[in-house]
Design a protein around this motif. Structure first.
Motif, mmCIF file in Angstrom:
data_model
loop_
_atom_site.group_PDB
_atom_site.id
_atom_site.type_symbol
_atom_site.label_atom_id
_atom_site.label_comp_id
_atom_site.label_asym_id
_atom_site.label_seq_id
_atom_site.Cartn_x
_atom_site.Cartn_y
_atom_site.Cartn_z
ATOM 1 N N ILE A 36 -3.537 6.434 -3.893
ATOM 2 C CA ILE A 36 -2.795 5.397 -4.493
ATOM 3 C C ILE A 36 -1.378 5.825 -4.620
ATOM 4 C CG2 ILE A 36 -2.292 4.808 -6.942
ATOM 5 C CD1 ILE A 36 -5.401 4.878 -7.516
ATOM 6 N N SER A 37 -1.210 7.285 -4.449
ATOM 7 C CA SER A 37 0.081 7.804 -4.398
ATOM 8 C C SER A 37 0.975 7.218 -3.108
ATOM 9 C CB SER A 37 0.184 9.347 -4.584
ATOM 10 O OG SER A 37 1.593 9.806 -4.731
ATOM 11 N N GLN A 38 0.092 7.400 -2.071
ATOM 12 C CA GLN A 38 0.473 6.883 -0.754
ATOM 13 C C GLN A 38 0.826 5.567 -0.775
ATOM 14 O OE1 GLN A 38 -2.519 8.165 1.959
ATOM 15 N NE2 GLN A 38 -2.039 10.260 1.727
ATOM 16 N N PHE A 39 0.196 4.683 -1.428
ATOM 17 C CA PHE A 39 0.253 3.242 -1.577
ATOM 18 C C PHE A 39 1.496 3.039 -2.302
ATOM 19 C CE2 PHE A 39 -0.888 -0.642 -4.158
ATOM 20 C CZ PHE A 39 -0.618 -1.572 -3.003
ATOM 21 N N MET A 40 1.645 3.821 -3.151
ATOM 22 C CA MET A 40 2.861 3.544 -4.198
ATOM 23 C C MET A 40 4.230 3.720 -2.981
ATOM 24 S SD MET A 40 1.757 4.800 -7.730
ATOM 25 C CE MET A 40 3.418 4.781 -8.583
ATOM 26 N N ASP A 41 4.090 4.828 -2.289
ATOM 27 C CA ASP A 41 5.243 5.079 -1.518
ATOM 28 C C ASP A 41 5.518 4.047 -0.447
ATOM 29 O OD1 ASP A 41 5.844 7.630 -2.507
ATOM 30 O OD2 ASP A 41 4.314 8.621 -1.160
ATOM 31 N N TYR A 42 4.284 3.531 0.148
ATOM 32 C CA TYR A 42 4.260 2.417 0.892
ATOM 33 C C TYR A 42 5.029 1.129 0.338
ATOM 34 C CZ TYR A 42 2.778 -1.725 3.580
ATOM 35 O OH TYR A 42 2.844 -2.872 4.107
ATOM 36 N N MET A 43 4.494 0.801 -1.050
ATOM 37 C CA MET A 43 5.189 -0.273 -1.702
ATOM 38 C C MET A 43 6.772 -0.153 -1.797
ATOM 39 S SD MET A 43 2.533 -1.569 -4.467
ATOM 40 C CE MET A 43 2.470 0.053 -5.341
ATOM 41 N N THR A 44 7.213 1.098 -2.066
ATOM 42 C CA THR A 44 8.468 1.339 -2.228
ATOM 43 C C THR A 44 9.395 1.368 -1.087
ATOM 44 O OG1 THR A 44 8.074 2.920 -4.234
ATOM 45 C CG2 THR A 44 10.306 2.910 -3.205
ATOM 46 N N VAL A 45 8.759 2.374 0.179
ATOM 47 C CA VAL A 45 9.713 2.291 1.091
ATOM 48 C C VAL A 45 9.536 1.185 2.273
ATOM 49 C CG1 VAL A 45 10.121 4.002 3.262
ATOM 50 C CG2 VAL A 45 9.477 4.920 0.866
ATOM 51 N N GLU A 46 8.339 1.088 2.644
ATOM 52 C CA GLU A 46 7.864 -0.270 3.793
ATOM 53 C C GLU A 46 7.961 -1.516 3.253
ATOM 54 O OE1 GLU A 46 7.108 0.713 6.782
ATOM 55 O OE2 GLU A 46 7.561 2.712 6.450
ATOM 56 N N ALA A 47 7.456 -1.675 2.050
ATOM 57 C CA ALA A 47 7.304 -3.150 1.557
ATOM 58 C C ALA A 47 8.654 -3.487 0.794
ATOM 59 C CB ALA A 47 6.359 -3.382 0.457
ATOM 60 N N GLY A 48 9.423 -2.465 0.442
ATOM 61 C CA GLY A 48 10.681 -2.632 -0.466
ATOM 62 C C GLY A 48 10.449 -3.667 -1.932
ATOM 63 N N LEU A 49 9.233 -3.127 -2.360
ATOM 64 C CA LEU A 49 9.134 -3.624 -3.685
ATOM 65 C C LEU A 49 9.923 -3.273 -4.745
ATOM 66 C CD1 LEU A 49 5.241 -4.481 -3.483
ATOM 67 C CD2 LEU A 49 6.978 -6.047 -3.082
ATOM 68 N N SER A 50 10.248 -3.779 -6.092
ATOM 69 C CA SER A 50 10.810 -3.182 -7.027
ATOM 70 C C SER A 50 10.471 -2.270 -7.796
ATOM 71 C CB SER A 50 11.359 -4.324 -7.947
ATOM 72 O OG SER A 50 10.131 -4.887 -8.667
ATOM 73 N N GLU A 51 10.915 -1.549 -8.528
ATOM 74 C CA GLU A 51 10.336 -0.373 -9.319
ATOM 75 C C GLU A 51 9.605 -0.849 -10.296
ATOM 76 O OE1 GLU A 51 13.244 2.233 -10.886
ATOM 77 O OE2 GLU A 51 13.719 3.107 -8.961
ATOM 78 N N ASN A 52 9.925 -2.182 -10.895
ATOM 79 C CA ASN A 52 8.996 -2.644 -11.875
ATOM 80 C C ASN A 52 7.440 -3.066 -11.252
ATOM 81 O OD1 ASN A 52 10.638 -2.253 -14.037
ATOM 82 N ND2 ASN A 52 11.485 -4.084 -13.742
ATOM 83 N N THR A 53 7.433 -3.582 -10.116
ATOM 84 C CA THR A 53 6.442 -3.909 -9.374
ATOM 85 C C THR A 53 5.506 -2.855 -8.845
ATOM 86 O OG1 THR A 53 7.428 -6.069 -8.546
ATOM 87 C CG2 THR A 53 5.401 -5.207 -7.505
ATOM 88 N N VAL A 54 6.332 -1.708 -8.517
ATOM 89 C CA VAL A 54 5.310 -0.463 -8.157
ATOM 90 C C VAL A 54 4.804 0.103 -9.454
ATOM 91 C CG1 VAL A 54 5.707 1.732 -7.184
ATOM 92 C CG2 VAL A 54 7.022 -0.262 -6.039
ATOM 93 N N LEU A 55 5.553 0.346 -10.504
ATOM 94 C CA LEU A 55 4.999 0.699 -11.690
ATOM 95 C C LEU A 55 3.932 0.033 -12.322
ATOM 96 C CD1 LEU A 55 5.692 2.678 -13.948
ATOM 97 C CD2 LEU A 55 7.408 1.177 -15.061
ATOM 98 N N ALA A 56 4.047 -1.478 -12.216
ATOM 99 C CA ALA A 56 2.959 -2.340 -12.598
ATOM 100 C C ALA A 56 1.258 -2.075 -11.801
ATOM 101 C CB ALA A 56 3.217 -3.648 -12.583
ATOM 102 N N TYR A 57 1.764 -2.064 -10.537
ATOM 103 C CA TYR A 57 0.532 -1.650 -9.449
ATOM 104 C C TYR A 57 0.059 -0.373 -9.900
ATOM 105 C CZ TYR A 57 1.019 -5.698 -6.238
ATOM 106 O OH TYR A 57 1.035 -6.972 -5.715
ATOM 107 N N GLY A 58 0.941 0.714 -10.099
ATOM 108 C CA GLY A 58 0.573 2.033 -10.363
ATOM 109 C C GLY A 58 -0.217 2.138 -11.736
ATOM 110 N N ARG A 59 0.053 1.434 -12.697
ATOM 111 C CA ARG A 59 -0.518 1.419 -13.856
ATOM 112 C C ARG A 59 -2.036 0.732 -13.830
ATOM 113 N NH1 ARG A 59 4.270 -0.994 -16.983
ATOM 114 N NH2 ARG A 59 5.330 0.488 -17.614
ATOM 115 N N ASP A 60 -2.263 -0.516 -13.277
ATOM 116 C CA ASP A 60 -3.522 -1.024 -12.756
ATOM 117 C C ASP A 60 -4.133 -0.041 -12.003
ATOM 118 O OD1 ASP A 60 -2.536 -3.213 -14.629
ATOM 119 O OD2 ASP A 60 -1.742 -4.235 -12.797
ATOM 120 N N LEU A 61 -3.819 0.514 -11.147
ATOM 121 C CA LEU A 61 -4.472 1.201 -10.010
ATOM 122 C C LEU A 61 -5.053 2.394 -10.645
ATOM 123 C CD1 LEU A 61 -2.624 0.402 -6.563
ATOM 124 C CD2 LEU A 61 -5.078 -0.361 -7.468
ATOM 125 N N ARG A 62 -4.182 2.993 -11.720
ATOM 126 C CA ARG A 62 -4.607 4.376 -12.437
ATOM 127 C C ARG A 62 -5.745 4.099 -13.161
ATOM 128 N NH1 ARG A 62 -3.618 6.442 -17.578
ATOM 129 N NH2 ARG A 62 -2.519 4.575 -18.079
#
Length: 173
Positions: free
Chosen positions: A22-48
């Motif tokens: 999940i941590s690698q996925f959050m890195d992917y969303m930030t770096v590769e996909a270029g998603l906003s911090e709020n989106t990454v945060l929402a995905y992170g909460r749900d996946l936790r």
């Protein structure tokens, strides 16, 4: 502020069995996909929350996740009284994680197509009652220098059903 929240989510995710992926996925969303911090945060909460559910079911790797696991998690969310939009958002996060697993080669079977999200109800807009409309139309103050303009705009909005941006963009001509 969001960066601190993302770090907090990462600290909570890390000890969980699926935490590293999940941590690698959050890195992917930030770096590769270029998603906003709020989106990454929402995905992170749900996946936790999903990772905590998987921990209880002895799921240690992303390859251990099956459609029955996801359906069980969604059923638990529904039974706990979560809104359909919350359940649907959680499913989207899980689907994205599974697609990431396919991208990285940790998963070989793509079963995300069989995971159907709940249908969200379309809500009707709220409508003002007659007294509220009269109060709105009487709102401009006669001492205000723009009283006539404001009153005319309110009547135009009410009579035509135009959007505020449409009325604001009208030319005086």
């Amino acid at each position: 502020m969001s960066s601190l929240q993302i770090q907090s989510i990462r600290r909570k995710i890390q000890p969980l069995p699926l935490g590293s992926v999940i941590s690698q996925f959050m890195d992917y969303m930030t770096v590769e996909a270029g998603l906003s911090e709020n989106t990454v945060l929402a995905y992170g909460r749900d996946l936790r929350k999903f990772a905590e559910y998987c921990k209880d079911d002895q799921i240690r790797r992303i390859s251990d996740i099956h459609p029955a696991t996801v359906f069980g998690y969604l059923r638990e969310l529904s039974r706990s009284g979560k809104a359909e939009s919350t359940v649907s958002r959680g499913l989207v996060a899980i689907k994205m994680l599974l697609r990431f697993g396919i991208l990285t080669g940790e998963l070989t079977e793509d079963f995300t197509d069989v995971l159907e999200s709940p249908k969200l109800w379309k809500r009707l807009p709220s409508v003002c009652n007659k007294d509220q409309v009269f109060r709105l139309l009487a709102a401009p103050c006669p001492e205000d220098p723009y009283y006539l303009r404001d009153k005319a705009m309110l009547y135009l909005l009410y009579a035509t059903g135009a959007r505020a941006s449409e009325v604001a963009g009208l030319n005086i001509k």
